[in-house]
Design a protein around this motif. Structure first.
Motif, mmCIF file in Angstrom:
data_model
loop_
_atom_site.group_PDB
_atom_site.id
_atom_site.type_symbol
_atom_site.label_atom_id
_atom_site.label_comp_id
_atom_site.label_asym_id
_atom_site.label_seq_id
_atom_site.Cartn_x
_atom_site.Cartn_y
_atom_site.Cartn_z
ATOM 1 N N CYS A 90 0.809 -1.230 0.000
ATOM 2 C CA CYS A 90 0.000 0.000 0.000
ATOM 3 C C CYS A 90 0.833 1.267 0.000
ATOM 4 C CB CYS A 90 -0.926 0.005 1.208
ATOM 5 S SG CYS A 90 -2.529 -0.670 0.828
ATOM 6 N N ASP A 91 2.139 1.150 -0.255
ATOM 7 C CA ASP A 91 2.976 2.352 -0.324
ATOM 8 C C ASP A 91 2.923 2.893 -1.748
ATOM 9 O OD1 ASP A 91 4.949 4.294 -0.328
ATOM 10 O OD2 ASP A 91 6.244 3.179 1.053
ATOM 11 N N VAL A 92 2.171 3.983 -1.934
ATOM 12 C CA VAL A 92 2.004 4.517 -3.290
ATOM 13 C C VAL A 92 3.068 5.569 -3.613
ATOM 14 C CG1 VAL A 92 -0.473 4.054 -3.433
ATOM 15 C CG2 VAL A 92 0.315 6.217 -2.477
ATOM 16 N N TYR A 93 3.982 5.803 -2.669
ATOM 17 C CA TYR A 93 4.986 6.853 -2.885
ATOM 18 C C TYR A 93 6.329 6.292 -3.317
ATOM 19 C CZ TYR A 93 1.410 8.834 0.058
ATOM 20 O OH TYR A 93 0.205 9.195 0.568
ATOM 21 N N ARG A 94 6.632 5.079 -2.857
ATOM 22 C CA ARG A 94 7.957 4.527 -3.138
ATOM 23 C C ARG A 94 7.839 3.206 -3.897
ATOM 24 N NH1 ARG A 94 11.579 3.111 0.935
ATOM 25 N NH2 ARG A 94 9.791 2.218 2.020
ATOM 26 N N ALA A 139 -0.450 -5.625 -5.702
ATOM 27 C CA ALA A 139 -0.022 -4.225 -5.844
ATOM 28 C C ALA A 139 -0.741 -3.624 -7.041
ATOM 29 C CB ALA A 139 1.485 -4.164 -6.042
ATOM 30 N N GLU A 140 -0.935 -2.296 -7.027
ATOM 31 C CA GLU A 140 -1.519 -1.608 -8.189
ATOM 32 C C GLU A 140 -0.614 -0.437 -8.509
ATOM 33 O OE1 GLU A 140 -5.599 -0.411 -7.634
ATOM 34 O OE2 GLU A 140 -6.151 -2.358 -6.784
ATOM 35 N N LEU A 141 0.144 -0.573 -9.567
ATOM 36 C CA LEU A 141 1.125 0.479 -9.864
ATOM 37 C C LEU A 141 0.469 1.790 -10.281
ATOM 38 C CD1 LEU A 141 3.834 -1.686 -11.626
ATOM 39 C CD2 LEU A 141 3.923 -0.664 -9.349
ATOM 40 N N GLU A 142 -0.716 1.684 -10.878
ATOM 41 C CA GLU A 142 -1.344 2.912 -11.401
ATOM 42 C C GLU A 142 -2.205 3.638 -10.355
ATOM 43 O OE1 GLU A 142 -3.595 -0.605 -11.909
ATOM 44 O OE2 GLU A 142 -1.553 -0.159 -12.494
ATOM 45 N N LYS A 163 -3.330 5.554 -6.947
ATOM 46 C CA LYS A 163 -2.692 6.416 -5.948
ATOM 47 C C LYS A 163 -3.481 6.397 -4.647
ATOM 48 C CE LYS A 163 0.924 7.704 -8.055
ATOM 49 N NZ LYS A 163 1.857 6.621 -7.758
ATOM 50 N N SER A 164 -4.459 5.478 -4.554
ATOM 51 C CA SER A 164 -5.264 5.448 -3.329
ATOM 52 C C SER A 164 -5.008 4.163 -2.531
ATOM 53 C CB SER A 164 -6.751 5.537 -3.681
ATOM 54 O OG SER A 164 -7.523 5.079 -2.588
ATOM 55 N N PRO A 165 -4.285 4.289 -1.416
ATOM 56 C CA PRO A 165 -4.013 3.105 -0.596
ATOM 57 C C PRO A 165 -5.290 2.427 -0.092
ATOM 58 C CG PRO A 165 -2.764 5.011 0.188
ATOM 59 C CD PRO A 165 -3.684 5.517 -0.850
ATOM 60 N N VAL A 166 -6.343 3.227 0.176
ATOM 61 C CA VAL A 166 -7.600 2.648 0.661
ATOM 62 C C VAL A 166 -8.180 1.723 -0.409
ATOM 63 C CG1 VAL A 166 -9.997 3.171 1.277
ATOM 64 C CG2 VAL A 166 -8.146 4.514 2.274
ATOM 65 N N GLU A 167 -8.197 2.237 -1.657
ATOM 66 C CA GLU A 167 -8.723 1.428 -2.768
ATOM 67 C C GLU A 167 -7.916 0.151 -2.956
ATOM 68 O OE1 GLU A 167 -8.836 3.194 -6.764
ATOM 69 O OE2 GLU A 167 -10.257 4.628 -5.859
ATOM 70 N N ILE A 168 -6.598 0.307 -2.908
ATOM 71 C CA ILE A 168 -5.728 -0.860 -3.106
ATOM 72 C C ILE A 168 -6.028 -1.919 -2.039
ATOM 73 C CG2 ILE A 168 -3.323 -1.679 -3.123
ATOM 74 C CD1 ILE A 168 -2.519 1.145 -4.107
ATOM 75 N N ALA A 169 -6.127 -1.474 -0.792
ATOM 76 C CA ALA A 169 -6.375 -2.427 0.301
ATOM 77 C C ALA A 169 -7.723 -3.120 0.119
ATOM 78 C CB ALA A 169 -6.316 -1.700 1.644
ATOM 79 N N LEU A 170 -8.751 -2.334 -0.254
ATOM 80 C CA LEU A 170 -10.078 -2.944 -0.443
ATOM 81 C C LEU A 170 -10.074 -3.913 -1.619
ATOM 82 C CD1 LEU A 170 -12.379 0.162 0.255
ATOM 83 C CD2 LEU A 170 -12.112 -1.877 1.706
ATOM 84 N N GLU A 189 -3.710 8.944 6.418
ATOM 85 C CA GLU A 189 -3.787 7.863 5.429
ATOM 86 C C GLU A 189 -3.992 6.513 6.110
ATOM 87 O OE1 GLU A 189 -1.001 7.914 2.053
ATOM 88 O OE2 GLU A 189 -0.449 5.902 2.712
ATOM 89 N N ILE A 190 -3.192 6.235 7.130
ATOM 90 C CA ILE A 190 -3.304 4.910 7.756
ATOM 91 C C ILE A 190 -4.609 4.776 8.549
ATOM 92 C CG2 ILE A 190 -1.809 5.472 9.745
ATOM 93 C CD1 ILE A 190 -0.896 2.382 9.097
ATOM 94 N N THR A 191 -5.069 5.897 9.114
ATOM 95 C CA THR A 191 -6.364 5.853 9.803
ATOM 96 C C THR A 191 -7.479 5.543 8.804
ATOM 97 O OG1 THR A 191 -5.504 7.587 11.251
ATOM 98 C CG2 THR A 191 -7.848 7.139 11.422
ATOM 99 N N ALA A 192 -7.388 6.154 7.614
ATOM 100 C CA ALA A 192 -8.410 5.901 6.585
ATOM 101 C C ALA A 192 -8.377 4.435 6.144
ATOM 102 C CB ALA A 192 -8.178 6.819 5.383
ATOM 103 N N ILE A 193 -7.179 3.881 6.002
ATOM 104 C CA ILE A 193 -7.087 2.459 5.615
ATOM 105 C C ILE A 193 -7.715 1.599 6.711
ATOM 106 C CG2 ILE A 193 -5.528 0.534 5.057
ATOM 107 C CD1 ILE A 193 -3.451 2.582 4.102
ATOM 108 N N LYS A 194 -7.355 1.922 7.948
ATOM 109 C CA LYS A 194 -7.888 1.122 9.063
ATOM 110 C C LYS A 194 -9.420 1.167 9.088
ATOM 111 C CE LYS A 194 -7.861 0.276 13.939
ATOM 112 N NZ LYS A 194 -7.862 0.804 15.271
ATOM 113 N N ASN A 195 -9.983 2.372 8.952
ATOM 114 C CA ASN A 195 -11.443 2.502 8.985
ATOM 115 C C ASN A 195 -12.101 1.737 7.845
ATOM 116 O OD1 ASN A 195 -11.291 4.074 11.244
ATOM 117 N ND2 ASN A 195 -11.350 6.027 10.126
#
Ligand code: GDP
Length: 295
Positions: A136-140, A160-163, A165-172, A203-209
């Motif tokens: 879920c690291d979209v920066y590195r 992983a989703e290279l394209e 930029k939303s960690p929440v979307e990737i996790a879901l 960001e991490i709070t949003a992923i957790k929620n």
């Protein structure tokens, strides 16, 4: 691990050698030394004071009830109090549900990605789990690559989703993928920063929620001593995590983080990292750690 602390405590107990019984005076002298040893090991000041106060009370209280030598009695009390300070018994990890979901948090460089691989490896080999790792690291991009390399090493797929930029979307999306492919465990690795910042926390709070994990684990480098404890406090205030992972215990760490974290954040240490390899992971047992500290 903790060699210096072990040596110093051993020396403190020697102050009681030859004493017939524990008295206010000799216990005070010994515990002054114990407290100094703890502070030099980078144990939080309040924790060290509370610790020696409790040991003193117990030593004076139990003294009349026992015929064992003062130094042996002191070793036993310090051992039990060290174990209790670190949480008493080993903490469980919640793997209910399918997939069960574990979320990683922590600063960059703490050992998050390495631990993600190690935990997947442990749960795959020891509990027969079929994990899916999520980058879920979209920066590195290098962080995604690192997780892929680890996944390959342990034979575990990485989502992983290279394209995106939303960690929440990737996790879901990863959780959907796990359901489709029959993975019963999803471990989500997240982006860290070198220091705490608001964007990372949001960001991490949003992923957790969004993903409602069974467990949120906070990963921290044991070598950072008091900083580890302060970082844990800040992450816990925002994330209310379930447990701590102390990494790099194989290094020249003094012990402060292991001894202070539980009483400062009131969350258990669940695992310790003891090397860079994928099998260098132990479940944390407070009493065994107390044994090691006292040699
Ligand atoms: P992240 O940025 O939090 O994901 O941290 P990494 O997993 O990339 O780890 C940072 C560095 O610490 C890497 O070089 C790892 O090999 C190393 N590392 C991680 N855990 C341990 C450990 O338990 N012991 C040792 N000696 N090194 C570790």
């Amino acid at each position: 691990m903790f060699e210096n602390l072990s040596e110093r405590l051993d020396r403190s107990f020697k102050l009681l050698k030859g004493e017939g019984k524990i008295t206010e005076i000799n216990v005070a002298e010994t515990l002054k030394d114990v407290r100094k040893a703890l502070l030099d090991a980078d144990v939080n000041y309040k924790v060290a004071k509370q610790f020696t106060d409790t040991v003193k009370e117990k030593a004076l209280g139990q003294n009349v009830l026992t015929s064992i030598k003062p130094s042996q009695l002191m070793v036993k009390i310090v051992h039990d109090e060290l174990a209790s300070l670190m949480g008493g018994t080993a903490a469980e990890i919640d793997l209910k549900g399918s997939p069960s979901i574990i979320l990683m948090s922590g600063l960059q460089g703490s050992g998050k990605t390495t631990f993600t691989g190690k935990l997947a490896n442990m749960l795959k080999t020891k509990k027969g789990k079929s994990p899916l790792l999520v980058a879920c690291d979209v920066y590195r991009p290098a962080a995604i690559e690192q997780l892929k390399v680890l996944g390959e090493q342990i034979g575990v797929p990485v989502y992983a989703e290279l394209e995106s930029k939303s960690p929440v979307e990737i996790a879901l999306n990863a959780i959907k993928e796990a359901k489709n492919k029959g993975n019963d465990l999803v471990i989500v690795d997240t982006a860290g920063r070198l220091a705490i910042d608001e964007q990372m926390m949001q960001e991490i709070t949003a992923i957790k929620n969004a993903i409602q994990p069974n467990e949120t684990l906070f990963v921290v480098d044991a070598m950072t001593g008091q900083d580890a404890v302060n970082t844990a406090k800040e992450f816990n205030e925002r994330l209310d995590f379930n447990g701590v992972v102390l990494t790099k215990l194989d290094g020249d760490t003094r012990g402060g983080a292991a001894l202070s974290i539980r009483s400062v954040v009131d969350k258990p240490i669940k695992f310790v990292g003891t090397g860079e390899k994928m099998d260098a992971l132990d479940v944390f047992h407070p009493d065994r750690m107390a044994d090691r500290i006292l040699g």
